[in-house]
Design a protein around this motif. Structure first.
Motif, PDB file in Angstrom:
ATOM      1  N   LEU A 130      57.595  58.423  98.702  1.00 58.44           N
ATOM      2  CA  LEU A 130      57.051  59.296  97.654  1.00 58.44           C
ATOM      3  C   LEU A 130      56.133  58.546  96.695  1.00 58.44           C
ATOM      4  CD1 LEU A 130      59.789  60.172  94.999  1.00 58.44           C
ATOM      5  CD2 LEU A 130      59.955  58.242  96.571  1.00 58.44           C
ATOM      6  N   ASP A 131      56.196  57.203  96.740  1.00 61.07           N
ATOM      7  CA  ASP A 131      55.403  56.381  95.816  1.00 61.07           C
ATOM      8  C   ASP A 131      54.101  55.878  96.429  1.00 61.07           C
ATOM      9  OD1 ASP A 131      57.480  56.726  94.092  1.00 61.07           O
ATOM     10  OD2 ASP A 131      58.376  54.776  94.465  1.00 61.07           O
ATOM     11  N   ILE A 132      53.809  56.288  97.657  1.00 58.46           N
ATOM     12  CA  ILE A 132      52.658  55.725  98.359  1.00 58.46           C
ATOM     13  C   ILE A 132      51.629  56.815  98.637  1.00 58.46           C
ATOM     14  CG2 ILE A 132      51.918  54.442 100.394  1.00 58.46           C
ATOM     15  CD1 ILE A 132      54.674  53.245 100.611  1.00 58.46           C
ATOM     16  N   PRO A 133      50.408  56.682  98.094  1.00 56.04           N
ATOM     17  CA  PRO A 133      49.387  57.701  98.378  1.00 56.04           C
ATOM     18  C   PRO A 133      49.218  57.939  99.877  1.00 56.04           C
ATOM     19  CG  PRO A 133      48.675  56.343  96.544  1.00 56.04           C
ATOM     20  CD  PRO A 133      49.959  55.723  97.067  1.00 56.04           C
ATOM     21  N   ASP A 134      49.060  56.878 100.667  1.00 57.68           N
ATOM     22  CA  ASP A 134      48.956  57.039 102.120  1.00 57.68           C
ATOM     23  C   ASP A 134      50.361  56.969 102.735  1.00 57.68           C
ATOM     24  OD1 ASP A 134      48.332  57.129 104.789  1.00 57.68           O
ATOM     25  OD2 ASP A 134      47.388  55.141 104.854  1.00 57.68           O
ATOM     26  N   TRP A 135      51.157  57.982 102.429  1.00 53.65           N
ATOM     27  CA  TRP A 135      52.567  57.932 102.852  1.00 53.65           C
ATOM     28  C   TRP A 135      52.709  58.119 104.356  1.00 53.65           C
ATOM     29  CZ3 TRP A 135      55.194  61.997 105.144  1.00 53.65           C
ATOM     30  CH2 TRP A 135      54.526  63.216 105.143  1.00 53.65           C
ATOM     31  N   THR A 136      51.763  58.824 104.978  1.00 56.17           N
ATOM     32  CA  THR A 136      51.887  59.004 106.438  1.00 56.17           C
ATOM     33  C   THR A 136      51.626  57.669 107.137  1.00 56.17           C
ATOM     34  OG1 THR A 136      49.592  59.755 106.607  1.00 56.17           O
ATOM     35  CG2 THR A 136      51.281  61.454 106.417  1.00 56.17           C
ATOM     36  N   GLY A 137      50.671  56.873 106.598  1.00 57.64           N
ATOM     37  CA  GLY A 137      50.430  55.542 107.156  1.00 57.64           C
ATOM     38  C   GLY A 137      51.673  54.669 107.007  1.00 57.64           C
ATOM     39  N   ALA A 138      52.337  54.789 105.846  1.00 53.15           N
ATOM     40  CA  ALA A 138      53.542  53.984 105.606  1.00 53.15           C
ATOM     41  C   ALA A 138      54.676  54.414 106.532  1.00 53.15           C
ATOM     42  CB  ALA A 138      53.962  54.121 104.149  1.00 53.15           C
ATOM     43  N   MET A 139      54.802  55.722 106.740  1.00 52.96           N
ATOM     44  CA  MET A 139      55.873  56.210 107.625  1.00 52.96           C
ATOM     45  C   MET A 139      55.607  55.760 109.062  1.00 52.96           C
ATOM     46  SD  MET A 139      57.303  60.045 108.139  1.00 52.96           S
ATOM     47  CE  MET A 139      58.521  60.448 106.939  1.00 52.96           C
ATOM     48  N   GLN A 140      54.348  55.771 109.430  1.00 54.89           N
ATOM     49  CA  GLN A 140      53.976  55.310 110.776  1.00 54.89           C
ATOM     50  C   GLN A 140      54.339  53.827 110.943  1.00 54.89           C
ATOM     51  OE1 GLN A 140      49.928  56.208 111.708  1.00 54.89           O
ATOM     52  NE2 GLN A 140      50.043  55.323 113.737  1.00 54.89           N
ATOM     53  N   ALA A 141      54.080  53.038 109.896  1.00 54.20           N
ATOM     54  CA  ALA A 141      54.420  51.605 109.958  1.00 54.20           C
ATOM     55  C   ALA A 141      55.929  51.413 110.099  1.00 54.20           C
ATOM     56  CB  ALA A 141      53.903  50.893 108.714  1.00 54.20           C
ATOM     57  N   CYS A 142      56.716  52.239 109.404  1.00 55.68           N
ATOM     58  CA  CYS A 142      58.181  52.134 109.495  1.00 55.68           C
ATOM     59  C   CYS A 142      58.636  52.448 110.918  1.00 55.68           C
ATOM     60  CB  CYS A 142      58.851  53.105 108.519  1.00 55.68           C
ATOM     61  SG  CYS A 142      58.629  52.661 106.790  1.00 55.68           S
ATOM     62  N   ALA A 143      58.126  53.540 111.476  1.00 57.84           N
ATOM     63  CA  ALA A 143      58.511  53.916 112.845  1.00 57.84           C
ATOM     64  C   ALA A 143      58.023  52.863 113.834  1.00 57.84           C
ATOM     65  CB  ALA A 143      57.942  55.291 113.186  1.00 57.84           C
ATOM     66  N   GLY A 144      56.820  52.325 113.564  1.00 61.77           N
ATOM     67  CA  GLY A 144      56.243  51.325 114.465  1.00 61.77           C
ATOM     68  C   GLY A 144      57.012  50.016 114.472  1.00 61.77           C
ATOM     69  N   ALA A 145      57.729  49.733 113.383  1.00 61.92           N
ATOM     70  CA  ALA A 145      58.480  48.469 113.293  1.00 61.92           C
ATOM     71  C   ALA A 145      59.819  48.546 114.029  1.00 61.92           C
ATOM     72  CB  ALA A 145      58.722  48.119 111.824  1.00 61.92           C
ATOM     73  N   LEU A 146      60.205  49.749 114.451  1.00 61.35           N
ATOM     74  CA  LEU A 146      61.521  49.946 115.079  1.00 61.35           C
ATOM     75  C   LEU A 146      61.509  49.667 116.571  1.00 61.35           C
ATOM     76  CD1 LEU A 146      62.768  53.313 113.565  1.00 61.35           C
ATOM     77  CD2 LEU A 146      63.927  51.088 113.378  1.00 61.35           C
ATOM     78  N   ALA A 147      62.607  49.129 117.062  1.00 62.70           N
ATOM     79  CA  ALA A 147      62.829  49.055 118.508  1.00 62.70           C
ATOM     80  C   ALA A 147      63.077  50.474 119.020  1.00 62.70           C
ATOM     81  CB  ALA A 147      64.047  48.174 118.780  1.00 62.70           C
ATOM     82  N   PRO A 148      62.801  50.739 120.307  1.00 60.73           N
ATOM     83  CA  PRO A 148      63.141  52.061 120.857  1.00 60.73           C
ATOM     84  C   PRO A 148      64.626  52.347 120.621  1.00 60.73           C
ATOM     85  CG  PRO A 148      61.839  50.787 122.425  1.00 60.73           C
ATOM     86  CD  PRO A 148      62.175  49.851 121.295  1.00 60.73           C
ATOM     87  N   GLY A 149      64.924  53.562 120.165  1.00 62.55           N
ATOM     88  CA  GLY A 149      66.311  53.921 119.861  1.00 62.55           C
ATOM     89  C   GLY A 149      66.756  53.458 118.483  1.00 62.55           C
ATOM     90  N   GLY A 187      57.067  59.877  85.503  1.00 62.31           N
ATOM     91  CA  GLY A 187      58.200  58.942  85.525  1.00 62.31           C
ATOM     92  C   GLY A 187      57.894  57.774  84.637  1.00 62.31           C
ATOM     93  N   PRO A 188      58.929  56.963  84.284  1.00 66.15           N
ATOM     94  CA  PRO A 188      58.720  55.923  83.288  1.00 66.15           C
ATOM     95  C   PRO A 188      57.903  54.724  83.790  1.00 66.15           C
ATOM     96  CG  PRO A 188      61.003  55.889  84.073  1.00 66.15           C
ATOM     97  CD  PRO A 188      60.332  57.070  84.707  1.00 66.15           C
ATOM     98  N   TYR A 189      57.959  54.396  85.080  1.00 62.65           N
ATOM     99  CA  TYR A 189      57.347  53.137  85.515  1.00 62.65           C
ATOM    100  C   TYR A 189      56.235  53.356  86.539  1.00 62.65           C
ATOM    101  CZ  TYR A 189      61.405  51.618  82.965  1.00 62.65           C
ATOM    102  OH  TYR A 189      62.341  51.454  81.988  1.00 62.65           O
ATOM    103  N   GLY A 190      56.533  53.222  87.811  1.00 62.59           N
ATOM    104  CA  GLY A 190      55.479  53.307  88.826  1.00 62.59           C
ATOM    105  C   GLY A 190      54.981  54.723  89.030  1.00 62.59           C
ATOM    106  N   ALA A 191      54.145  54.884  90.063  1.00 61.30           N
ATOM    107  CA  ALA A 191      53.593  56.197  90.392  1.00 61.30           C
ATOM    108  C   ALA A 191      54.424  56.839  91.511  1.00 61.30           C
ATOM    109  CB  ALA A 191      52.156  56.024  90.866  1.00 61.30           C
ATOM    110  N   SER A 192      54.658  58.160  91.413  1.00 64.09           N
ATOM    111  CA  SER A 192      55.363  58.909  92.461  1.00 64.09           C
ATOM    112  C   SER A 192      54.658  60.241  92.656  1.00 64.09           C
ATOM    113  CB  SER A 192      56.817  59.187  92.064  1.00 64.09           C
ATOM    114  OG  SER A 192      57.516  58.000  91.849  1.00 64.09           O
ATOM    115  N   PHE A 193      54.751  60.773  93.868  1.00 63.98           N
ATOM    116  CA  PHE A 193      53.990  61.969  94.209  1.00 63.98           C
ATOM    117  C   PHE A 193      54.866  62.987  94.941  1.00 63.98           C
ATOM    118  CE2 PHE A 193      51.409  58.129  94.375  1.00 63.98           C
ATOM    119  CZ  PHE A 193      50.518  58.392  93.353  1.00 63.98           C
TER     120      PHE A 193
END
Ligand SMILES: C[S@@+](CC[C@H](N)C(=O)[O-])C[C@H]1O[C@@H](n2cnc3c(N)ncnc32)[C@H](O)[C@@H]1O
Length: 249
Positions: A130-149, A187-193
């Motif tokens: 929620l804190d990342i403007p390009d959140w789909t890119g970040a989600m893709q990186a998370c999925a990409g870092a995973l082993a199958p399963g 929010g008080p500190y960083g940015a969230s969307f």
């Protein structure tokens, strides 16, 4: 309809600059296992979903000051924590130097990850997408870092109740005027969307991850009665959405 994937005018770098200024005194005052919401709502759901982490390679994506990395490492996981924000990265690495748990910290934007030597058995991104403007890119990186399963666990402010405590404090109930548009959550500190629930879940499906569990943790009534400051709402409405999914083999 094509869903909007970023908030107009915001770049990852601008959002990171906000997080980079996180006040040190707030970090120093933090409990070892995080703030009230993390201790009472998020941590139990995250730890249950991650299961027995002994010996497992876990990426804490957007690890912030590293409290969850430390909790996982203390339970036997082999943890890599990634965060781009200087103040938070500095705090996490200083903690690791003072009390080593074998955590490797990497300072990076999830959308521009260096080779982390993956793949990982699990990726956890708690209160990060929620804190990342390009959140789909970040989600893709998370999925990409995973082993199958592999297991992907993430949490966000519940998209239907993002201003829960402030709204409850002011009105004694939850009020919301806009759901469909992307907008900045105050929010008080960083940015969230704000993004919709369907945006998160449809992106997960598009990345080939299969939903395993959705959790909307509730605060127990006794703790809620003492909580005050609007947090008593957490016994009635979910402040967080926690998602567990498996990457297709
Ligand atoms: C609300 S904090 C959550 C930190 C930690 N996961 C926790 O639960 O305490 C959001 C974190 O996302 C990080 N962040 C912001 N933009 C990021 C990006 N592009 N890539 C990785 N992390 C990012 C921030 O620096 C911050 O540490």
């Amino acid at each position: 309809m094509v869903e909007e994937t970023s908030v107009r005018g915001w770049t990852n770098d601008e959002a990171i600059r906000r997080w980079a200024q996180f006040p040190r005194e707030v970090l120093d005052a933090m409990e070892p296992d995080g703030d009230f919401g993390r201790r009472h709502l998020l941590n139990p759901a995250l730890l249950r979903m991650l299961g027995d982490v002994r010996g497992r390679r876990i990426l804490d994506a957007g690890c912030g000051h590293g409290y969850l990395s430390r909790m996982l490492a203390a339970r036997g996981a082999r943890v890599t924590g990634v965060d781009p924000a200087q103040a938070l990265y500095d705090y996490a690495t200083e903690k690791e130097a003072a009390q080593p748990l074998g955590i490797r910290y990497v300072q990076a934007d999830l959308c521009r990850l260096p080779d982390l030597g993956g793949p990982f058995d699990a990726v956890v991104a708690s209160m990060v997408l929620l804190d990342i403007p390009d959140w789909t890119g970040a989600m893709q990186a998370c999925a990409g870092a995973l082993a199958p399963g592999g297991l992907f666990v993430f949490s966000v402010n519940h998209p239907c109740f993002e201003q829960l405590a402030p709204s409850w404090r002011e009105h004694g109930e939850y009020r919301v005027r806009e759901y469909f548009a992307s907008y900045e959550i105050p929010g008080p500190y960083g940015a969230s969307f704000h993004r919709t629930l369907s945006a998160y879940l449809n992106e997960l499906a598009r990345l080939g991850c299969q939903l395993r569990e959705l959790a909307e943790p509730a605060l127990d009534p006794a703790t809620a009665a003492d909580a005050g400051n609007g947090a008593e709402a957490y016994a009635h409405l979910p402040n967080f959405l926690v998602v567990a999914a498996l990457k297709r083999r």
